[in-house]
Design a protein around this motif. Structure first.
Motif, PDB file in Angstrom:
ATOM      1  N   VAL A   7     -54.135  19.205  10.878  1.00  0.00           N
ATOM      2  CA  VAL A   7     -54.446  19.382   9.459  1.00  0.00           C
ATOM      3  C   VAL A   7     -53.168  19.241   8.639  1.00  0.00           C
ATOM      4  O   VAL A   7     -52.102  19.738   9.042  1.00  0.00           O
ATOM      5  CB  VAL A   7     -55.077  20.770   9.209  1.00  0.00           C
ATOM      6  N   PHE A   8     -53.281  18.576   7.489  1.00  0.00           N
ATOM      7  CA  PHE A   8     -52.120  18.410   6.616  1.00  0.00           C
ATOM      8  C   PHE A   8     -52.590  18.251   5.174  1.00  0.00           C
ATOM      9  O   PHE A   8     -53.458  17.423   4.883  1.00  0.00           O
ATOM     10  CB  PHE A   8     -51.312  17.182   7.031  1.00  0.00           C
ATOM     11  N   GLU A   9     -52.037  19.069   4.296  1.00  0.00           N
ATOM     12  CA  GLU A   9     -52.317  19.011   2.864  1.00  0.00           C
ATOM     13  C   GLU A   9     -53.811  18.964   2.568  1.00  0.00           C
ATOM     14  O   GLU A   9     -54.310  18.118   1.828  1.00  0.00           O
ATOM     15  CB  GLU A   9     -51.611  17.805   2.232  1.00  0.00           C
ATOM     16  N   GLY A  10     -54.534  19.887   3.175  1.00  0.00           N
ATOM     17  CA  GLY A  10     -55.947  20.061   2.850  1.00  0.00           C
ATOM     18  C   GLY A  10     -56.889  19.102   3.526  1.00  0.00           C
ATOM     19  O   GLY A  10     -58.112  19.179   3.319  1.00  0.00           O
ATOM     20  N   GLY A  11     -56.373  18.196   4.343  1.00  0.00           N
ATOM     21  CA  GLY A  11     -57.235  17.247   5.044  1.00  0.00           C
ATOM     22  C   GLY A  11     -56.937  17.261   6.526  1.00  0.00           C
ATOM     23  O   GLY A  11     -56.065  17.989   6.996  1.00  0.00           O
ATOM     24  N   ALA A  12     -57.665  16.456   7.261  1.00  0.00           N
ATOM     25  CA  ALA A  12     -57.493  16.435   8.711  1.00  0.00           C
ATOM     26  C   ALA A  12     -57.353  15.005   9.212  1.00  0.00           C
ATOM     27  O   ALA A  12     -57.850  14.052   8.594  1.00  0.00           O
ATOM     28  CB  ALA A  12     -58.682  17.107   9.395  1.00  0.00           C
ATOM     29  N   TYR A  13     -56.651  14.868  10.318  1.00  0.00           N
ATOM     30  CA  TYR A  13     -56.609  13.601  11.046  1.00  0.00           C
ATOM     31  C   TYR A  13     -57.881  13.539  11.892  1.00  0.00           C
ATOM     32  O   TYR A  13     -58.183  14.476  12.639  1.00  0.00           O
ATOM     33  CB  TYR A  13     -55.365  13.543  11.934  1.00  0.00           C
ATOM     34  N   GLU A  14     -58.634  12.449  11.772  1.00  0.00           N
ATOM     35  CA  GLU A  14     -59.930  12.363  12.433  1.00  0.00           C
ATOM     36  C   GLU A  14     -60.051  11.065  13.215  1.00  0.00           C
ATOM     37  O   GLU A  14     -59.574  10.008  12.771  1.00  0.00           O
ATOM     38  CB  GLU A  14     -61.058  12.443  11.402  1.00  0.00           C
TER      39      GLU A  14
END
Length: 302
Positions: free
Chosen positions: A167-174
């Motif tokens: 997770v980074f800056e409110g989002g996720a790596y997907e």
């Protein structure tokens, strides 16, 4: 963050390690490795023999991973270089319009004859993409920043990426595309390596501009000649082709890793794995011999 998220990141780390890609914890919600910088190295423990980098300490050991991720939801840093992989990072423009990294990479593929194969792909919180490729044996590539294009970086030796689930800056790596990792195409290897802009043509002569188009044509011609050669003369043809490319390496107009990787790919096309060790030995010997006798490069190489 909840235990559920911590457990999910533990599973993400274990999955990447299961794919043969070493992992190292990053501070939760960040891209920062949970490790000290060289200036603050205590010189003890893992650093007793000199400062150890996260790339040196990244692990595939599932027991170590479970223990390390047991106390908090660490993001998962992954190290492509030691795993024989490279990540092509296609980013979004920070301001203004224009093509993003994905569009730039597609344009580059079209310009260089491509193709850009489907491969294992991860989306980033900013809307970019991480394209994962396998690096050909014998090819060691460093990570680059804005070298391929203004919005295209690479992660390989000396750099790391983030695993899906981080997770980074409110989002996720997907995970976006679960296709098996494709081998990094030759044209993309060439785009990734650092090219010398000049070559010394001999004692007392001034450097001249490297004829990039000529070098690319020579690389294609020599490797195609190897690839097409039938049984009987393969050793001689491989020797002369590797020597010729070694001369361009010695003239500093062709990257040695690229030359080796393309020759390995040409030999692989023969479909004779029983001679692979001998063939690779011929490549190494002939490349080195050619490099000791550099090609004299002129403004109009022929």
């Amino acid at each position: 963050m909840s235990d559920t998220h911590r457990d999910a990141l533990t599973r993400a780390a274990l999955e990447m390690a299961g794919r043969g890609i070493p992992v190292f914890p990053l501070w939760p919600g960040t891209k920062i490795a949970a490790w000290h910088r060289p200036a603050r190295c205590p010189g003890t423990g893992a650093c007793a023999d000199g400062h150890a980098n996260p790339e040196d300490l990244a692990t595939l050991d599932p027991d170590r991973i479970r223990w390390r991720w047991s106390d908090r939801p660490w993001n998962v840093g992954v190290f492509p270089g030691p795993a024989g992989r490279i990540v092509v990072d296609c980013d979004q423009p920070k301001t203004g319009g224009g093509p993003d990294g994905w569009e730039q990479l597609q344009e580059l593929a079209a310009d260089r004859g491509g193709p850009l194969p489907d491969t294992w792909t991860v989306t980033t919180p900013s809307g970019g993409r991480h394209l994962w490729f396998r690096v050909p044996p014998g090819c060691r590539l460093r990570g680059t920043v804005k070298h391929i294009a203004s919005h295209v970086d690479t992660r390989c030796w000396g750099t790391y990426a983030l695993a899906p689930g981080s997770v980074f800056e409110g989002g996720a790596y997907e995970l976006f595309d679960d296709t098996s990792e494709a081998e990094l195409p030759g044209w993309l290897i060439q785009a990734n390596v650092e090219h010398a802009s000049t070559a010394l043509s001999g004692s007392g002569e001034k450097p001249v501009k490297a004829p990039d188009a000529y070098v690319a044509a020579a690389l294609r011609a020599e490797t195609d000649r190897v690839r097409r050669e039938p049984l009987g003369q393969r050793n001689k043809v491989l020797c002369t082709a590797a020597y010729a490319l070694g001369q361009l390496v010695g003239a500093r107009v062709l990257d040695e890793h690229l030359a080796r990787a393309e020759l390995h790919a040409a030999v692989a096309a023969w479909g004779t794995p029983e001679s692979r060790v001998k063939d690779h030995g011929v490549i190494e010997t002939s490349l080195a011999a050619g490099a000791r006798n550099p090609r004299r490069i002129t403004g109009k190489a022929a």
